[in-house]
Design a protein around this motif. Structure first.
Motif, short mmCIF file in Angstrom:
data_model
loop_
_atom_site.label_atom_id
_atom_site.label_comp_id
_atom_site.label_asym_id
_atom_site.label_seq_id
_atom_site.Cartn_x
_atom_site.Cartn_y
_atom_site.Cartn_z
N GLY A 122 38.13 38.95 38.88
CA GLY A 122 38.94 39.53 40.29
C GLY A 122 40.49 39.22 40.14
N CYS A 123 40.96 37.99 39.61
CA CYS A 123 42.45 37.83 39.61
C CYS A 123 42.99 38.83 38.54
CB CYS A 123 42.49 36.38 39.13
SG CYS A 123 42.25 35.11 40.38
N VAL A 124 42.42 38.90 37.42
CA VAL A 124 43.11 39.92 36.39
C VAL A 124 43.07 41.21 37.12
CG1 VAL A 124 42.51 41.05 34.19
CG2 VAL A 124 42.05 38.65 34.37
N VAL A 125 42.19 42.01 37.79
CA VAL A 125 42.49 43.11 38.29
C VAL A 125 43.36 43.08 39.34
CG1 VAL A 125 41.15 44.66 40.11
CG2 VAL A 125 39.84 43.70 38.07
N ALA A 126 43.55 42.20 40.30
CA ALA A 126 44.68 42.14 41.28
C ALA A 126 46.07 42.15 40.35
CB ALA A 126 44.40 40.70 42.07
N LEU A 127 46.13 41.17 39.29
CA LEU A 127 47.27 41.17 38.52
C LEU A 127 47.58 42.85 37.99
CD1 LEU A 127 47.06 37.88 36.72
CD2 LEU A 127 48.98 38.53 38.17
N LEU A 128 46.79 43.01 37.28
CA LEU A 128 46.94 44.43 36.74
C LEU A 128 47.24 45.52 37.71
CD1 LEU A 128 43.96 44.71 34.13
CD2 LEU A 128 46.32 44.12 33.59
N LEU A 129 46.87 45.57 38.77
CA LEU A 129 47.19 46.65 39.94
C LEU A 129 48.41 46.28 40.67
CD1 LEU A 129 43.40 47.63 40.94
CD2 LEU A 129 45.26 48.94 39.40
N GLY A 130 49.18 45.12 40.19
CA GLY A 130 50.46 45.01 40.83
C GLY A 130 50.72 43.75 41.83
N TYR A 131 49.59 43.13 42.20
CA TYR A 131 49.76 41.71 43.04
C TYR A 131 50.34 40.67 42.01
CZ TYR A 131 47.75 44.01 47.03
OH TYR A 131 47.52 44.81 48.11
N LYS A 132 51.44 39.98 42.54
CA LYS A 132 52.09 38.97 41.47
C LYS A 132 51.95 37.66 42.34
CE LYS A 132 53.65 41.73 38.22
NZ LYS A 132 52.22 42.43 38.12
#
Lengths: 253, 122
Positions: A122-132
């Protein structure tokens, strides 16, 4: 005449829910027989349920699927957590103590692995889709665990309500997919014995997903999977806002 | 005496939820941690213990419990029908990818960890 009928149905919601589910089951059974896949009748019934939930949501803009249509409000009682938990517990009758003991260690390990693995994905997906920012990433990661871990984490870390809503939706996607896909994946992952079911429950963690998925796969495995899954959300609520957040914060700086 | 079966089940559930909430308080969460799991353990322990003692639950009592177990799938169907499916689809890429990948990849972990269980027993 119709007014009278709908008044009676609304006053006897739970009883009408029995009628509705009986009809769904009958229909699913007919479909399963027609396509010569008798064993799939429970998973077809669950899919029909999900389809009705979609229709209910589109028609009412509500959150409780078909139950938001007043005529079907009794479905919320029949499918709510009280009767669901009562029925899950009843499946433990007939489970063997030795089987539980044998897979106890693997089941416990799978709980920790399962929580952190889904969180990581879930964290990786969030990072890839622009959440920093660490708070949003952790909250969405929590949502990938279950739809309860996400909002609990988000509330604890003071995430925005938009991110919390995303985390809930991620958990719902997981629970629906687990329900729908398990019967098809089961033969490929060796999900055909109590020990594997306990590991599966610990890895997937979504109580409703595991309960629905195993019911459609092999009802005899339900108690073993449900047993571990029921500890998952609690463990996630404990570990993700604390340990999980610290890890994400350390990595993102 | 079918009602006795429903009662035993209810007693296990209340006791289990009590344990789960107690454990939740203990670890600083104001929620239930594994309550249903504890309830299941109580039921398994009770029925296995009585069997071991040579005094299994009378058939009619067992039938009460089995009646609820037979309602399990219908209850799950009703549960499926009250999920927020629209939100899951409408949330866009993040929920579908985060929830979807977590589910699909987790499936592959099951055989790996299940091996851990079989090693333990052999």
């Amino acid at each position: 005449m119709l007014d009278l009928l709908s008044k009676i149905i609304k006053a006897n919601g739970l009883v009408f829910a029995f009628v509705v589910v009986a009809l769904i089951t009958l229909l699913a059974d007919r479909i399963a027989t027609a396509i010569k896949q008798k064993r799939m009748s429970s998973s077809i019934a669950i899919m029909i349920g999900l389809l009705l939930a979609y229709i209910g949501g589109v028609l009412t803009n509500g959150k409780r699927g078909i139950a938001d249509i007043e005529l079907f409000s009794g479905m919320a009682l029949l499918g709510g957590s009280m009767l669901r938990d009562y029925a899950i517990i009843s499946t433990a009758y007939g489970a063997k103590w030795e089987n539980l003991k044998k897979a106890g260690f693997a089941g416990t390990v799978s709980l920790f692995v399962g929580v952190f693995f889904s969180f990581f994905v879930g964290c990786v997906v969030a990072l890839l889709l622009g959440y920093k920012d660490a708070v949003s990433v952790t909250t969405i990661g929590g949502g990938a665990c279950t739809f309860i871990v996400g909002p609990v984490t988000g509330t604890a870390l003071k995430a925005s309500s938009e991110v919390i809503a995303l985390s809930i939706a991620a958990g719902v996607v997981k629970s629906i997919l687990t329900m729908a896909l398990t019967p098809f994946v089961a033969p490929k992952i060796g999900l055909n014995n109590p020990a594997a079911a306990m590991v599966y429950g610990g890895i997937m963690g979504t109580t409703s997903g595991v309960a629905g998925g195993l019911a459609a796969t092999d009802p005899k495995l339900v108690p073993y999977g449900a047993m571990t899954a029921t500890f998952y959300t609690g463990l996630g609520c404990l570990l993700i806002p604390s340990v999980g957040f610290l890890i994400v914060k350390a990595i993102l700086g | 005496m079918e009602i006795l079966g429903l009662g035993i089940l209810g007693g296990c559930m209340i006791a289990g939820l009590f344990m789960g909430n107690l454990l939740g308080k203990l670890v600083g969460l104001n929620s239930d941690v594994g309550g249903v799991g504890f309830a299941m353990l109580f039921l398994v322990f009770l029925s296995n213990y009585l069997e071991l003692k040579g005094k299994p639950l009378p058939e009619r009592v067992g039938r009460g419990i089995e009646f609820i177990a037979a309602l399990y799938i219908p209850i799950i169907v009703a549960m499926a029908a009250i999920q927020n499916v629209v939100a899951a689809i409408k949330g866009g890429a993040i929920p579908i990818l985060a929830g979807g990948l977590a589910t699909l990849l987790s499936f592959f972990l099951v055989p790996l960890l299940a091996r851990l269980g079989s090693k333990e027993t052999s």
